[in-house]
Design an enzyme around this catalytic site. Structure first.
Site, PDB file in Angstrom:
ATOM      1  N   LYS A 183     -25.144 -22.739  35.067  1.00 30.29           N
ATOM      2  CA  LYS A 183     -24.516 -22.735  36.388  1.00 30.29           C
ATOM      3  C   LYS A 183     -25.174 -21.683  37.281  1.00 30.29           C
ATOM      4  O   LYS A 183     -25.274 -20.516  36.899  1.00 30.29           O
ATOM      5  CB  LYS A 183     -23.021 -22.470  36.257  1.00 30.29           C
ATOM      6  CG  LYS A 183     -22.295 -23.494  35.386  1.00 30.29           C
ATOM      7  CD  LYS A 183     -20.811 -23.204  35.278  1.00 30.29           C
ATOM      8  CE  LYS A 183     -20.538 -21.873  34.629  1.00 30.29           C
ATOM      9  NZ  LYS A 183     -19.097 -21.665  34.330  1.00 30.29           N
ATOM     10  N   THR A 214     -12.606 -18.482  45.093  1.00 36.67           N
ATOM     11  CA  THR A 214     -13.335 -19.164  44.021  1.00 36.67           C
ATOM     12  C   THR A 214     -12.828 -18.756  42.641  1.00 36.67           C
ATOM     13  O   THR A 214     -13.508 -18.963  41.640  1.00 36.67           O
ATOM     14  CB  THR A 214     -14.842 -18.861  44.120  1.00 36.67           C
ATOM     15  OG1 THR A 214     -15.039 -17.433  44.112  1.00 36.67           O
ATOM     16  CG2 THR A 214     -15.438 -19.454  45.390  1.00 36.67           C
ATOM     17  N   GLY A 216     -11.312 -18.972  39.212  1.00 39.43           N
ATOM     18  CA  GLY A 216     -11.119 -20.093  38.302  1.00 39.43           C
ATOM     19  C   GLY A 216     -12.170 -21.178  38.397  1.00 39.43           C
ATOM     20  O   GLY A 216     -12.001 -22.248  37.811  1.00 39.43           O
ATOM     21  N   THR A 217     -13.256 -20.913  39.096  1.00 38.02           N
ATOM     22  CA  THR A 217     -14.294 -21.938  39.265  1.00 38.02           C
ATOM     23  C   THR A 217     -14.858 -22.405  37.923  1.00 38.02           C
ATOM     24  O   THR A 217     -14.965 -23.603  37.665  1.00 38.02           O
ATOM     25  CB  THR A 217     -15.444 -21.393  40.145  1.00 38.02           C
ATOM     26  OG1 THR A 217     -14.914 -20.997  41.398  1.00 38.02           O
ATOM     27  CG2 THR A 217     -16.508 -22.444  40.367  1.00 38.02           C
ATOM     28  N   GLY A 218     -15.229 -21.455  37.064  1.00 37.03           N
ATOM     29  CA  GLY A 218     -15.819 -21.830  35.776  1.00 37.03           C
ATOM     30  C   GLY A 218     -14.843 -22.549  34.877  1.00 37.03           C
ATOM     31  O   GLY A 218     -15.197 -23.544  34.225  1.00 37.03           O
ATOM     32  N   CYS A 219     -13.592 -22.058  34.841  1.00 37.56           N
ATOM     33  CA  CYS A 219     -12.562 -22.722  34.034  1.00 37.56           C
ATOM     34  C   CYS A 219     -12.374 -24.162  34.499  1.00 37.56           C
ATOM     35  O   CYS A 219     -12.289 -25.097  33.695  1.00 37.56           O
ATOM     36  CB  CYS A 219     -11.235 -21.982  34.154  1.00 37.56           C
ATOM     37  SG  CYS A 219     -11.266 -20.244  33.681  1.00 37.56           S
TER      38      CYS A 219
END
Length: 275
Positions: A183, A214, A216-219
């Site tokens: 990412k 942003t 919690g974007t990865g979760c």
């Protein structure tokens, strides 16, 4: 009711975010937004909001194992997402239970190697990095590190070019992951580029959106991928849909006005309508 097709079930194994923007809460919102029933195994409880992680309390390994066994003992799980796992003991029990349960009935596993919260607070101790590398990465159908996480897993400097991203993705695949989604959100270009390294390679690019919201974007991205896999998509299809859905969730994030720090995405942007 007999003619209805059941919604597929996905399981998230992660920590709880009391602010609702990341972790278990973001995972379940992502599953629901994309039409998948979500089950959960909580590995840690955090006292957290949009500005800080005030406290973290791990769940006992025995309780983590009991949750995993309860879910698999009754629910037809079609995909697993693993997020924040805490320390070495938690990683060992998650890896051991999943390896045993999936040996005869394999399902896709998406591993998001959560190490640091958006606030900058550490969520994975140093001694747990090698355990994650050795025990969980080999179980992963898709590994979804951001650039600092990939660098920490490989003990390298963060990738600075697309070629370095590709090389680090290949190095992570060599540790046992079937696919690696590198990412690019932590890069500095005006656009964000994600690279899927694996049998179906992809390059996904989107304009960098200017918003502080942003959290919690990865979760959310990893959960959206797991939702697609639970629905029978290929890895490339699941990653492509998740990428587009996430960009829309970021674009609409400012409508929520949650908290005073890094607010959450708008997981239900397609359902709630314009503010």
């Amino acid at each position: 009711m007999s003619g209805l097709q059941p919604h597929p079930i996905a399981l998230t194994i992660a920590g709880s975010d009391s602010g609702g923007g990341a972790g278990i809460q973001a995972d379940l919102k992502s599953f629901s937004a994309l039409g998948v029933y979500g089950a959960s195994v909580i590995t840690a409880i955090t006292a957290q909001n949009t500005r800080t992680v005030a406290a973290v309390e791990p769940v006992s390994p025995a309780m983590i194992a009991a949750q995993i066994d309860a879910v698999f003992g009754d629910l037809d799980v079609r995909a697993v997402k693993i997020g924040m796992v805490g320390g070495v003991d938690a990683i060992t029990v998650v890896a051991g239970r999943l390896a045993a349960l999936l040996a005869d009935n394999p399902v896709p596993v998406v591993l998001d190697p959560v190490m640091v919260a958006k606030s900058g607070d550490a969520l994975l101790p140093d001694e747990a990095v090698s355990a994650l590398r050795e025990q969980l990465i080999p179980l992963a159908t898709v590994l979804t590190p951001n650039l600092p996480e990939a660098a920490r897993l490989l003990d390298l400097a963060p990738a600075a070019t697309p070629e370095e991203m590709r090389q680090q993705g290949e190095a992570l695949r060599a540790l046992g992951a079937a696919n690696v989604l590198m990412k690019g959100g932590h890069a500095t270009e005006d656009s964000c580029t994600d690279l899927l390294i694996g049998p179906e390679p992809l390059v996904l690019t989107a304009p960098r959106q200017q918003t502080p919201n942003t959290h919690g974007t990865g979760c959310s991205l990893s959960s959206a991928i797991a939702a697609g896999l639970a629905q029978g998509m290929t890895v490339a299809q699941a990653v492509t849909r998740a990428h587009g859905w996430l960009q829309a969730a970021i674009a609409r994030a400012d409508e929520l006005s949650v908290g005073l720090g890094h607010g959450p995405l708008h997981h239900f942007h397609a359902l709630w309508g314009q503010a």
